[in-house]
Design a protein around this motif. Structure first.
Motif, PDB file in Angstrom:
ATOM      1  N   GLN A 112      -6.871   6.914  41.932  1.00 32.99           N
ATOM      2  CA  GLN A 112      -6.904   8.276  42.451  1.00 32.99           C
ATOM      3  C   GLN A 112      -8.105   9.051  41.890  1.00 32.99           C
ATOM      4  O   GLN A 112      -8.778   9.790  42.614  1.00 32.99           O
ATOM      5  N   MET A 113      -8.362   8.863  40.613  1.00 31.23           N
ATOM      6  CA  MET A 113      -9.498   9.547  39.985  1.00 31.23           C
ATOM      7  C   MET A 113     -10.821   9.093  40.595  1.00 31.23           C
ATOM      8  O   MET A 113     -11.708   9.899  40.898  1.00 31.23           O
ATOM      9  N   GLU A 114     -10.958   7.783  40.782  1.00 32.08           N
ATOM     10  CA  GLU A 114     -12.188   7.251  41.367  1.00 32.08           C
ATOM     11  C   GLU A 114     -12.368   7.757  42.795  1.00 32.08           C
ATOM     12  O   GLU A 114     -13.486   8.055  43.227  1.00 32.08           O
ATOM     13  N   SER A 115     -11.258   7.864  43.517  1.00 33.30           N
ATOM     14  CA  SER A 115     -11.319   8.363  44.890  1.00 33.30           C
ATOM     15  C   SER A 115     -11.787   9.816  44.916  1.00 33.30           C
ATOM     16  O   SER A 115     -12.619  10.205  45.740  1.00 33.30           O
ATOM     17  N   LYS A 116     -11.257  10.622  44.001  1.00 35.91           N
ATOM     18  CA  LYS A 116     -11.655  12.028  43.926  1.00 35.91           C
ATOM     19  C   LYS A 116     -13.130  12.157  43.560  1.00 35.91           C
ATOM     20  O   LYS A 116     -13.847  13.013  44.095  1.00 35.91           O
ATOM     21  N   MET A 117     -13.577  11.312  42.644  1.00 37.25           N
ATOM     22  CA  MET A 117     -14.983  11.341  42.244  1.00 37.25           C
ATOM     23  C   MET A 117     -15.880  10.979  43.421  1.00 37.25           C
ATOM     24  O   MET A 117     -16.940  11.566  43.621  1.00 37.25           O
ATOM     25  N   HIS A 118     -15.431  10.008  44.201  1.00 34.97           N
ATOM     26  CA  HIS A 118     -16.204   9.574  45.359  1.00 34.97           C
ATOM     27  C   HIS A 118     -16.262  10.681  46.410  1.00 34.97           C
ATOM     28  O   HIS A 118     -17.314  10.942  47.000  1.00 34.97           O
ATOM     29  N   GLU A 119     -15.129  11.336  46.638  1.00 34.26           N
ATOM     30  CA  GLU A 119     -15.089  12.427  47.620  1.00 34.26           C
ATOM     31  C   GLU A 119     -15.977  13.589  47.188  1.00 34.26           C
ATOM     32  O   GLU A 119     -16.597  14.257  48.021  1.00 34.26           O
ATOM     33  N   ALA A 120     -16.011  13.827  45.893  1.00 38.50           N
ATOM     34  CA  ALA A 120     -16.834  14.924  45.375  1.00 38.50           C
ATOM     35  C   ALA A 120     -18.305  14.535  45.272  1.00 38.50           C
ATOM     36  O   ALA A 120     -19.147  15.362  44.908  1.00 38.50           O
ATOM     37  N   LYS A 121     -18.608  13.265  45.582  1.00 45.33           N
ATOM     38  CA  LYS A 121     -19.984  12.753  45.535  1.00 45.33           C
ATOM     39  C   LYS A 121     -20.618  12.969  44.164  1.00 45.33           C
ATOM     40  O   LYS A 121     -21.748  13.452  44.042  1.00 45.33           O
ATOM     41  N   VAL A 122     -19.856  12.636  43.138  1.00 43.35           N
ATOM     42  CA  VAL A 122     -20.348  12.765  41.771  1.00 43.35           C
ATOM     43  C   VAL A 122     -21.355  11.658  41.492  1.00 43.35           C
ATOM     44  O   VAL A 122     -21.072  10.478  41.681  1.00 43.35           O
TER      45      VAL A 122
END
Length: 241
Positions: free
Chosen positions: A154-164
């Motif tokens: 979930q954390m990796e998905s959020k990071m990907h969505e935020a384009k970090v």
């Protein structure tokens, strides 16, 4: 009121300079009490702009006010009735002599009290409890494989969505949180303690009266022990590396 013939005060400096502000405040107080006194103020946005003005106008200043004025480098540049005085102290001395019946005493410096033992202890206890709870939760979650993998995903998905974008492997960093909860706790501990101190600081407000080690006496002092009267206390921050 005084029968002094002083009618014009000119002050030039940079706006963030405490001595410039003090000179302007006192001069305006005089002008408010004596309608015959005119105050001219020229404030530059930065020290650099003020220094550039001094350099650019040096010849004109020398011609009009003399060599002492031409060699003046500090802020403010004070003139009274077209006579160069010097900086803030010289101007205040002149105004004090010219208008002895006007109170030019600076406002009393309010010294904040250093947090007492109970306040320090309470803050320390609260921060310790918070960090302990975080470390405990992270430790438990790290031992539950399915939950740990789900949260990492979930954390990796959020990071990907935020384009970090980072030079680090964010997945590995987050996994290390679960693998080394105590190290993570020590990391957030430093931020929490810093945040607690920063919460006492506001732009334009009083600095916290923190405890310091005096390098001369070797004893413990408070920050405001180094404040003398209305003189500015200048702090320089740097590393010793």
């Amino acid at each position: 009121m005084s029968g002094c013939t002083l009618t014009k005060v000119s002050i030039t400096g940079f706006e963030s300079c405490g001595f410039f502000k003090r000179a302007v405040d006192v001069s305006n107080k005089i002008a408010k009490a004596q309608s015959s006194v005119n105050v001219e103020v020229r404030g530059f946005v930065s020290r650099e702009e003020y220094k550039a003005w001094l350099a650019q106008e040096r010849n004109a200043i020398s011609t009009k006010y003399g060599s002492a004025a031409a060699s003046h480098t500090s802020s403010p540049f004070a003139v009274a009735d077209d006579v160069f005085l010097g900086g803030c102290d010289a101007l205040l001395a002149k105004l004090g002599t010219a208008f002895p019946d006007i109170d030019l005493t600076p406002p009393k410096v309010v010294v904040p009290q250093a947090p007492g033992f109970l306040a320090h202890t309470a803050g320390f206890a609260v921060d310790t409890l918070k960090v302990s709870m975080v470390v405990s939760v992270v430790s438990v979650v790290g031992r539950i494989g399915p939950l740990k993998r789900f949260l990492l995903k979930q954390m990796e998905s959020k990071m990907h969505e935020a384009k970090v974008v980072s030079s680090y492997d964010e997945g590995k960093l987050m996994e290390n949180v679960f693998n080394k909860p105590c190290t993570f706790g020590a990391f957030i501990w430093s931020f929490m303690r810093t945040a607690r101190l920063s919460a006492q600081v506001a732009m334009g407000g009083l600095a916290p009266n923190v405890k310091l080690l005096d390098t001369v006496s070797g004893g413990e002092k408070l920050l405001y022990d180094y404040q003398h009267g209305s003189r500015l206390l200048v702090l320089n921050f740097g590393s010793q590396s």
